[in-house]
Design an enzyme around this catalytic site. Structure first.
Site, PDB file in Angstrom:
ATOM      1  N   LYS A  43       0.840  -1.210   0.000  1.00  0.00           N
ATOM      2  CA  LYS A  43       0.000   0.000   0.000  1.00  0.00           C
ATOM      3  C   LYS A  43       0.874   1.259   0.000  1.00  0.00           C
ATOM      4  O   LYS A  43       2.077   1.190   0.293  1.00  0.00           O
ATOM      5  CB  LYS A  43      -0.915  -0.015   1.231  1.00  0.00           C
ATOM      6  N   TYR A 262      15.187  30.516   8.890  1.00  0.00           N
ATOM      7  CA  TYR A 262      13.962  31.228   9.279  1.00  0.00           C
ATOM      8  C   TYR A 262      13.815  31.259  10.789  1.00  0.00           C
ATOM      9  O   TYR A 262      14.067  30.257  11.462  1.00  0.00           O
ATOM     10  CB  TYR A 262      12.737  30.520   8.693  1.00  0.00           C
TER      11      TYR A 262
HETATM   12  C1  LIG Z   1      -0.493  -1.777   6.902  1.00  0.00           C
HETATM   13  C2  LIG Z   1      -1.066  -3.060   7.330  1.00  0.00           C
HETATM   14  C3  LIG Z   1      -0.265  -4.205   7.457  1.00  0.00           C
HETATM   15  C4  LIG Z   1       1.246  -4.148   7.362  1.00  0.00           C
HETATM   16  O1  LIG Z   1       1.738  -3.676   8.583  1.00  0.00           O
HETATM   17  P1  LIG Z   1       3.304  -3.462   8.875  1.00  0.00           P
HETATM   18  O2  LIG Z   1       3.348  -2.972  10.270  1.00  0.00           O
HETATM   19  O3  LIG Z   1       3.782  -2.438   7.903  1.00  0.00           O
HETATM   20  O4  LIG Z   1       3.968  -4.779   8.670  1.00  0.00           O
HETATM   21  C5  LIG Z   1      -0.876  -5.413   7.728  1.00  0.00           C
HETATM   22  N1  LIG Z   1      -2.230  -5.484   7.913  1.00  0.00           N
HETATM   23  C6  LIG Z   1      -3.023  -4.400   7.829  1.00  0.00           C
HETATM   24  C7  LIG Z   1      -4.481  -4.541   8.058  1.00  0.00           C
HETATM   25  C8  LIG Z   1      -2.474  -3.147   7.555  1.00  0.00           C
HETATM   26  O5  LIG Z   1      -3.265  -2.072   7.523  1.00  0.00           O
END
Ligand SMILES: *Cc1c(COP(=O)(O)O)cnc(C)c1O
Length: 367
Positions: A43, A262
């Protein structure tokens, strides 16, 4: 090629080691309890590293299953793999036809979503694949206890659907021996016991390292594939994937009492030098690193002097024996400081560092 970033004209260089990513995936494959497979969570553009490239590397290693967050992310990757692509954010209302058309598998987060997907299955007279998500304590997504009971009482609700996995998600698996993890496991066992025929998936990266009892039928690692530490209480077992370097734009002599940037929030305590580096918050170099983070010149940690601006950051180099030269670079993420330690200085987590990585970098992918 006018206008495109080349290695020579770049302000900053991001290297993604796909070989290391594949090795990290293999670690989960090898680690998985007997009968358990390792999926990959890609993702948010594979946590900012580039989902197409990550996917290709994972395909090479035979990854059997992928998770994305949104249907758009799934659509963008659909033509690149034959393997199942599941959408974690659920079944968007009005997007059902897109899921069918693109062969995306929704993670169903409520009875309402289940009903809508089931209606489509009946309409099209085809079995539609899905995952069902139980909430076991995070209160983010998934069926609650009452919905789970209702689903069990009325199994017809799932008729016409092919449920690949029942899943849940840990809230605290990155903290050693957290009682929440044990509680969520117990709730997951309770909920899934009602549906003994269906396969199960519970563990994210950290969860997979907590205990093999959490493995069930499918691991869902994300962060650890990209080199972040799934076991923050001990050394990182993963291979580093990301290197980021940024160009030094200018080096100037400063006088005792001069200020930097800044808001003039940094004051030089003696005559010295300051280097301006081509990296700013527009590149995902978080503003919270102002006066807190550091960049590395060779082995030397140069403290960030003053606020991070949009396109530049100033570091104090007065202590260096040899001053840097414009055109040289400094390490932002690499062997001296990984994304997790940079995150610590920024008051955030490695996930946010990676998913904030900017678009101005010259990106190089190593096999
Ligand atoms: C993002 C996500 C993962 C992966 O989690 P990590 O901590 O990056 O390994 C797995 N399951 C769900 C439902 C997620 O939203």
């Amino acid at each position: 090629m006018t206008g495109s970033i080349t290695n020579k004209s770049a302000s900053s260089w991001l290297t993604v080691d796909l070989g290391a990513l594949a090795a990290n995936y293999n670690l989960f494959k090898d680690k998985a309890a007997p009968g358990c497979r390792a999926a990959a969570v890609i993702k948010a553009d594979a946590y900012g590293l580039g989902a197409e490239k990550a996917l290709a590397a994972l395909e090479n290693r035979g990854c059997p299953f992928y998770f994305v967050a949104t249907p758009e992310e799934g659509s963008a990757l659909r033509r690149l793999t034959q393997k199942p692509l599941a959408v974690l954010s659920g079944l968007y209302k009005g997007a059902e036809s897109l899921y069918i058309h693109e062969n995306l598998i929704p993670v169903l987060n409520s009875l309402e979503e289940i009903a809508r997907w089931q209606k489509k299955a009946v309409q099209h007279q085809i079995p539609l694949r899905a995952l069902v998500h139980f909430d076991t304590g995070m209160n983010r997504l998934g069926l609650g206890v009452d919905e789970t009971a209702a689903l069990h009482a009325e199994p017809g609700i799932l008729k016409g659907l092919e449920i690949l996995y029942m899943m849940s998600h840990f809230a605290c698996a990155d903290e050693k021996d957290h009682p929440m993890t044990v509680m969520q496991y117990a709730r997951f066992m309770e909920a899934t016991a009602l549906f003994p025929a269906v396969k199960r998936s519970l563990a994210n990266s950290a969860g997979a390292f907590c205990s093999p009892t959490y493995h069930f039928d499918l691991l869902r690692p994300g962060m650890a594939l990209y080199g972040l530490n799934p076991t923050p209480w001990r050394d990182n077992p993963m291979k580093p994937v990301v290197t980021l370097r940024a160009r030094i734009l200018q080096v100037r002599a400063v006088k005792k009492g001069d200020t930097a940037g800044y808001g003039a929030s940094y004051r030089f305590e003696k005559d010295g030098y300051a280097a301006t580096v081509a990296l700013g918050y527009a590149d995902g170099f978080l503003r919270s690193l102002g006066n807190r983070g550091k960049l590395y010149y060779g082995d030397a940690a140069c403290p960030i002097a003053g606020r991070v601006s949009m396109d530049a950051v100033i570091v104090d180099t007065g202590f260096l024996e040899r001053q840097p030269v414009p055109g040289e670079s400094m390490e932002v993420i690499g062997s001296h400081q990984d994304a997790d330690s940079l995150a610590k200085d920024a008051g955030t987590i490695g996930y946010e560092i990676l998913t904030s990585l900017g678009r101005r970098y010259y990106r190089e992918y190593r096999a």
